[in-house]
Design an enzyme around this catalytic site. Structure first.
Site, short mmCIF file in Angstrom:
data_model
loop_
_atom_site.label_atom_id
_atom_site.label_comp_id
_atom_site.label_asym_id
_atom_site.label_seq_id
_atom_site.Cartn_x
_atom_site.Cartn_y
_atom_site.Cartn_z
N ASN A 252 0.86 -1.18 0.00
CA ASN A 252 0.00 0.00 0.00
C ASN A 252 0.90 1.23 0.00
O ASN A 252 2.12 1.13 0.08
CB ASN A 252 -0.98 -0.01 1.18
CG ASN A 252 -0.28 -0.02 2.54
OD1 ASN A 252 0.76 0.61 2.72
ND2 ASN A 252 -0.86 -0.74 3.50
N MET A 253 0.30 2.40 -0.07
CA MET A 253 1.09 3.62 -0.23
C MET A 253 2.01 3.87 0.97
O MET A 253 3.17 4.27 0.80
CB MET A 253 0.15 4.82 -0.43
CG MET A 253 0.83 6.06 -0.96
SD MET A 253 1.53 5.77 -2.60
CE MET A 253 2.60 7.20 -2.76
N ALA A 254 1.51 3.61 2.17
CA ALA A 254 2.33 3.82 3.36
C ALA A 254 3.53 2.89 3.37
O ALA A 254 4.66 3.30 3.69
CB ALA A 254 1.48 3.62 4.61
N GLU A 255 3.31 1.63 3.02
CA GLU A 255 4.40 0.65 2.97
C GLU A 255 5.41 1.02 1.90
O GLU A 255 6.63 0.92 2.10
CB GLU A 255 3.84 -0.74 2.71
CG GLU A 255 3.01 -1.30 3.86
CD GLU A 255 2.18 -2.51 3.46
OE1 GLU A 255 1.83 -3.29 4.36
OE2 GLU A 255 1.88 -2.67 2.25
N ASP B 70 -5.90 -8.41 1.19
CA ASP B 70 -6.07 -9.83 0.85
C ASP B 70 -6.89 -9.99 -0.41
O ASP B 70 -6.59 -10.83 -1.27
CB ASP B 70 -6.78 -10.57 2.00
CG ASP B 70 -5.95 -10.64 3.27
OD1 ASP B 70 -4.73 -10.46 3.18
OD2 ASP B 70 -6.53 -10.87 4.33
#
Length: 475
Positions: A195-198, A264
């Site tokens: 995701n964007m944060a990761e 998921d």
């Protein structure tokens, strides 16, 4: 319009990762406890659902694909419940049962659709010997179309590099939903779905789309990946691949109730579509649609084939996407009444390449709305030969519908779209290639209605034929 096919019964996906049981207690909250300043929940209902890697497997099973689940569970009640849930959904359960560890269990207490508390029952698997998992993977991976490594940081994937190598040796694509900031451990995987944060935690802050693209492509090169899919919450998702244009998909979520398990769902739909032989762009289009559905549900949930099919076919209710001729007439009439200029183009669009993307972006700039009419499979065969199309009509339409420059996609069965053009009567008719306006099919009808006809050049060095030749040369 030909129906979009969502049959995945030939797809086979193996899921390996952190298996969990999600428990939900639902109740009413009307008072504060006299013992402490906390709400009192009167429990009225309880549910148990497969979580983590097991939820990934459940999503795949919901699409009627074949799925096997590998992981670690405890010799306990939660493990038995999980086994029953998997069997009820025809999921092959190859999880290893341990006496030394409990099944990872998360208990959520909710009232009025709000989560009040989560209780985690777990012990890390990092000290568990990985050789039994590796042996099972080595033994069973042959014949699968994709491997998902579902990483929640619980230790099941401690030997992730060996797992990737086993899959690569078997020529099975490896898709990973990463965890943490050490992406180096995923080197050699086929595709990551951070995701964007990761993503930003690994590559640094991204101020705009160009930053995402440049840093994403560098990450692909550094980690020897084939592709990267960055999920961007309300901004949709972006697929990056070397030597391919960025593929941006806007979000399709209408209402967001709960993001539990959304990652998921994305990776499960993505892997199932790839295992079914569908192009990456189409797989992302389907995953994006599925994510839009699942965040509208409460708790750990799945998306079934019927829901996904409805989302694809009924996206036209929002006024965009793959449409029927009747609906297209309605939408273009409404758009014209709003003073919007309608642009229309057509083609086979068999293998989408940067030349197509650039051409469609330039076509869109000629007006406010862009219609792309696509030759059906039989029409392509008549025009291009028996070996074409490479991609089916449903795949070609899905990919086009995912482009930000395209508003409506419609199929036609004739060799030319002349009849369709005469029905729609766009304000601007566009064709790519070295044409004179008077050579473009439909020009007379558009001119008679006061419209314009233009020819736009394709980007030099980009053609479907060239792409096919390069692929054949690799073989």
């Amino acid at each position: 319009m030909m129906q979009y096919s969502l049959k995945f019964n030939q797809a086979k996906v193996l899921v390996l990762g952190d298996v969990m049981l999600d428990r939900y207690w639902f109740g009413a909250t009307n008072r504060i406890s006299p013992e402490a300043p906390v709400p009192v929940v009167k429990v009225k209902d309880m549910e148990e659902r497969a979580g983590g890697a097991a939820n990934v497997a459940m999503n795949i099973a919901s699409l009627n694909a074949t799925v096997a689940l590998h992981g670690l569970v405890g010799h306990d009640d939660a493990g038995c419940v999980l086994d029953m849930l998997l069997k009820n959904h025809h999921i092959q359960n190859h999880c290893i049962t341990l006496d030394s560890h409990p099944t990872i269990t998360k208990l959520r207490i909710l009232s009025r659709h709000q989560q009040l508390l989560r209780l985690d029952f777990e012990e890390s698997f990092h000290n568990v010997e990985s050789s039994p998992l590796l042996a099972k993977l080595q033994q069973q991976i042959t014949g699968y179309g994709a491997l998902i490594l579902s990483d929640y940081g619980k230790g099941t994937l401690a030997a992730v590099q060996q797992m990737i190598q086993i899959a690569r040796q078997a020529k099975v694509p490896v898709l990973i939903d990463p965890k943490g900031t050490d992406f180096e451990r995923y080197r050699g995987a086929t595709l990551l779905t951070p995701n964007m944060a990761e993503f930003e935690a690994v590559v640094g802050a991204c101020l705009n789309d160009n930053d995402i693209v440049s840093k994403g492509l560098k990450l692909i090169n550094d980690l020897e990946l084939s592709a990267l899919l960055v999920t961007r919450s309300e901004k949709g998702m972006t697929l990056l691949r070397p030597n391919h244009p960025p593929f941006h998909l806007p979000t399709q979520a209408k209402e967001v109730y709960d993001v539990t398990g959304a990652g998921d769902t994305v990776i499960s739909i993505l892997a199932t579509a790839i295992a079914d032989g569908r192009p990456y762009e189409e797989a992302c289009y389907l995953a994006n649609a599925a994510a839009g559905i699942v965040v509208g549900k409460l708790g750990t949930s799945t998306v079934n084939a019927t829901e996904l099919e409805n989302a694809i076919h009924h996206r036209e209710e929002t006024g965009f996407g793959i449409v029927t001729e009747e609906r297209l007439k309605q939408f273009t009439k409404e758009a014209k009444n709003r003073g919007e200029k309608i642009v229309m183009t057509n083609g086979c669009f068999d293998i989408l390449h940067p030349g197509h993307v650039s051409y469609l972006e330039n076509a869109r700039k000629l007006g406010d709305r862009l219609i792309v009419a696509v030759n059906c499979d039989q029409s392509v065969k008549r025009l291009k030969g028996e070996s074409r199309p490479i991609n089916s009509l449903s795949a070609r339409m899905a990919i086009l519908a995912g482009l930000a420059s395209v508003d409506w996609v419609i199929a036609f069965e004739e060799d030319t779209p002349q009849r369709l053009i005469s029905e729609i009567l766009p304000d601007v008719l566009v064709k790519g290639g070295d044409y004179k306006p008077e050579q473009i099919v439909g020009c007379q009808e558009v001119w008679a209605n006061g419209g314009n006809v233009k020819a736009l050049n394709f980007e030099d060095g980009c053609s479907t034929t060239d792409v096919i030749k390069k692929i054949q040369a690799i073989r």
